[in-house]
Design an enzyme around this catalytic site. Structure first.
Site, short mmCIF file in Angstrom:
data_model
loop_
_atom_site.label_atom_id
_atom_site.label_comp_id
_atom_site.label_asym_id
_atom_site.label_seq_id
_atom_site.Cartn_x
_atom_site.Cartn_y
_atom_site.Cartn_z
N ARG A 195 82.26 111.19 18.00
CA ARG A 195 82.04 110.24 16.90
C ARG A 195 81.39 110.94 15.70
O ARG A 195 81.74 110.67 14.55
CB ARG A 195 81.17 109.07 17.39
CG ARG A 195 81.04 107.96 16.37
CD ARG A 195 80.42 106.71 16.96
NE ARG A 195 79.02 106.90 17.31
CZ ARG A 195 78.30 106.01 17.99
NH1 ARG A 195 78.85 104.89 18.42
NH2 ARG A 195 77.04 106.25 18.26
N LYS B 203 79.32 106.66 11.11
CA LYS B 203 77.88 106.53 11.32
C LYS B 203 77.19 107.46 10.32
O LYS B 203 76.84 108.60 10.64
CB LYS B 203 77.53 106.89 12.77
CG LYS B 203 76.18 106.37 13.21
CD LYS B 203 76.04 106.39 14.72
CE LYS B 203 74.61 106.17 15.16
NZ LYS B 203 74.07 104.85 14.86
N GLU C 264 79.14 92.93 13.82
CA GLU C 264 78.21 93.50 14.79
C GLU C 264 76.79 93.15 14.37
O GLU C 264 76.58 92.51 13.34
CB GLU C 264 78.37 95.02 14.86
CG GLU C 264 78.09 95.71 13.53
CD GLU C 264 78.30 97.22 13.58
OE1 GLU C 264 78.27 97.80 14.68
OE2 GLU C 264 78.48 97.81 12.50
N1 PXG Z 1 76.45 99.35 15.57
C1 PXG Z 1 75.67 100.06 14.74
C2 PXG Z 1 75.70 99.76 13.29
C3 PXG Z 1 74.85 101.07 15.25
O1 PXG Z 1 74.07 101.79 14.43
C4 PXG Z 1 75.66 100.54 17.47
C5 PXG Z 1 76.46 99.57 16.89
C6 PXG Z 1 75.74 100.77 18.93
O2 PXG Z 1 76.41 102.00 19.19
P1 PXG Z 1 76.05 102.92 20.44
O3 PXG Z 1 76.95 104.05 20.33
O4 PXG Z 1 74.59 103.30 20.28
O5 PXG Z 1 76.27 102.09 21.64
C7 PXG Z 1 74.84 101.32 16.64
C8 PXG Z 1 73.98 102.40 17.19
C9 PXG Z 1 67.80 102.30 17.04
C10 PXG Z 1 69.14 102.89 17.33
O6 PXG Z 1 66.80 103.00 17.22
C11 PXG Z 1 70.30 102.26 16.92
C12 PXG Z 1 71.54 102.83 17.22
C13 PXG Z 1 71.61 103.99 17.90
C14 PXG Z 1 70.44 104.60 18.30
C15 PXG Z 1 69.20 104.07 18.01
O7 PXG Z 1 67.77 101.13 16.64
N2 PXG Z 1 72.65 102.16 16.79
#
Ligand code: PXG
Length: 288
Positions: free
Chosen positions: A52, A151, A184
Site C-alpha cells: 500500500r 495514505k 469510512e
Molecule cells: N481508513 C483510514 C483513513 C485510515 O487512516 C484505516 C482506514 C484502517 O486501515 P488499516 O490498514 O489500518 O486497517 C486507516 C488506518 C491511529 C492509526 O493511530 C490509524 C490508522 C492506522 C494506524 C494508526 O489512529 N488508520
C-alpha cells in the site's frame, strides 16, 4: 533509555532523529505513511502495508528510492533494535528537501523514517462496551481531488471529521462521500450487520483499503459469514443490527450508538465479538 529511530539508513537516538524544515513532507504534506502493528514480536501483514505504501507513492509520483524488500529488512531491524514485542511502527516517506515552491521534482530525494515504539493499548473496557460515534458533516475527499486510497501525509480531511467527533465528545466519526454514501471513519473502516450478513462499503465509495478490513473479511468468510461490499447510507447505519470498525489501532471494535440512535441492545453484537476474538487469535499467531 530512548528509542532508536531509523532515518536515512542509520539507527539514531530519538533526540537526534530530525529532518529539515525544507522537507516537503512538512511544507506541503507531500509524502506517504503506514501504521503497522507488531504482535508477539512479529510484524503484522508487513507485505500488505508495504504494498500500500509503494502504491500510494506511485500515485503521487514519489520515488521511495529503496526496494520494497530492503525497506522490509530495515523495518525488521528497527523493531529488533528497540526490542518491540507488542508495538506499533510508523513508516514515513516524505518527498524530501526542496525549495519553497510546490514543484516536487526539485526535491533532492525521498526521506525515509521508521519509528518503532511500544503501543498504548486501548482500554479493555472499549471492546466490552463498544464506542459511540457520530456521522460527520465533513465529507470524504472527492476521488478526483485526492484518491482516498492514497495514505498520504495530508490527513486534514480526516482531522476535520475527527474534530467534529471530539466536539461531540465521542472517539470517532463516520464520513460520507460526495454522493452521500458511507465512506469510512477517520482512521478505520466501517462494517454493518443485517440479517446475519456483513456489509461494508466498496473501496470506490471513498475508503482506504484497510489491511485490517481485508483480514476481517477473510476471517468472516472462514467463519461462514457472508460479506457483501455495497454502498451504504445513513439509514443503513441507523438500522444496523451490528456496527463495527476495523483498523490497525482499533482492531475490531463495536459501535453501540450513532447520532443518538442505539444499535441493537447497546452492546457489541455477537458477530462483532466473534470477529474481534478471531482477529486477536490470528494476529497473535494462535490460529491460521
Ligand atoms: N481508513 C483510514 C483513513 C485510515 O487512516 C484505516 C482506514 C484502517 O486501515 P488499516 O490498514 O489500518 O486497517 C486507516 C488506518 C491511529 C492509526 O493511530 C490509524 C490508522 C492506522 C494506524 C494508526 O489512529 N488508520
Amino acid at each position: 533509555m530512548g528509542l532508536k529511530v531509523w532515518i536515512n539508513g542509520s539507527l539514531v537516538d530519538q533526540a537526534d532523529a530530525k529532518i529539515s524544515v525544507f522537507d516537503h513532507g512538512l511544507l506541503y504534506g507531500d509524502g506517504v505513511f503506514e501504521g503497522i502493528r507488531v504482535y508477539s514480536s512479529k510484524i503484522f501483514e508487513l507485505d500488505a502495508h508495504l504494498r500500500r505504501l509503494y502504491e500510494s507513492a506511485k500515485v503521487l509520483r514519489l520515488d521511495i528510492g529503496m526496494m520494497q524488500k530492503k525497506l522490509a529488512e530495515e523495518t525488521e531491524k528497527t523493531v529488533k533494535a528497540n526490542n518491540i514485542i507488542d508495538g506499533y511502527i510508523r513508516l514515513v516517506v516524505t518527498r524530501g528537501v526542496g525549495d519553497l515552491g510546490l514543484n516536487p521534482f526539485l526535491c533532492e530525494k525521498a526521506q525515509i523514517i521508521i519509528i518503532a515504539d511500544n503501543i498504548q493499548l486501548y482500554p479493555e473496557e472499549l471492546y466490552e462496551n463498544g464506542v459511540t460515534v457520530i456521522t460527520a458533516c465533513t465529507i470524504r475527499n472527492h476521488p478526483l481531488a485526492i484518491p482516498p486510497q492514497v495514505k498520504s501525509l495530508n490527513y486534514l480531511n480526516n482531522i476535520l471529521a475527527k474534530i467534529e467527533a471530539i466536539d461531540a465528545g465521542v472517539p470517532e466519526a463516520i464520513m460520507f462521500n460526495h454522493e452521500g454514501f458511507v465512506a469510512e471513519a477517520t482512521g478505520d473502516n466501517v462494517f454493518t450487520v443485517r440479517n446475519g450478513i456483513i456489509y461494508t462499503p466498496p473501496i470506490q465509495a471513498g475508503s482506504l483499503e484497510g489491511i485490517t478490513r481485508g483480514v476481517v473479511m477473510r476471517i468472516a468468510g472462514e467463519e461462514g459469514i457472508e460479506v457483501v461490499e455495497k454502498n451504504l447510507t445513513r439509514f443503513d447505519l441507523y438500522i444496523a443490527e451490528e456496527l463495527f470498525l476495523t483498523g490497525t489501532a482499533a482492531e475490531v471494535v463495536g459501535i453501540v450508538e450513532i447520532d443518538g440512535r442505539q444499535i441493537a441492545d447497546g452492546k457489541p453484537g455477537e458477530i462483532t465479538k466473534r470477529l474481534s476474538k478471531k482477529f486477536f487469535d490470528y494476529a497473535h499467531g494462535r490460529s491460521k
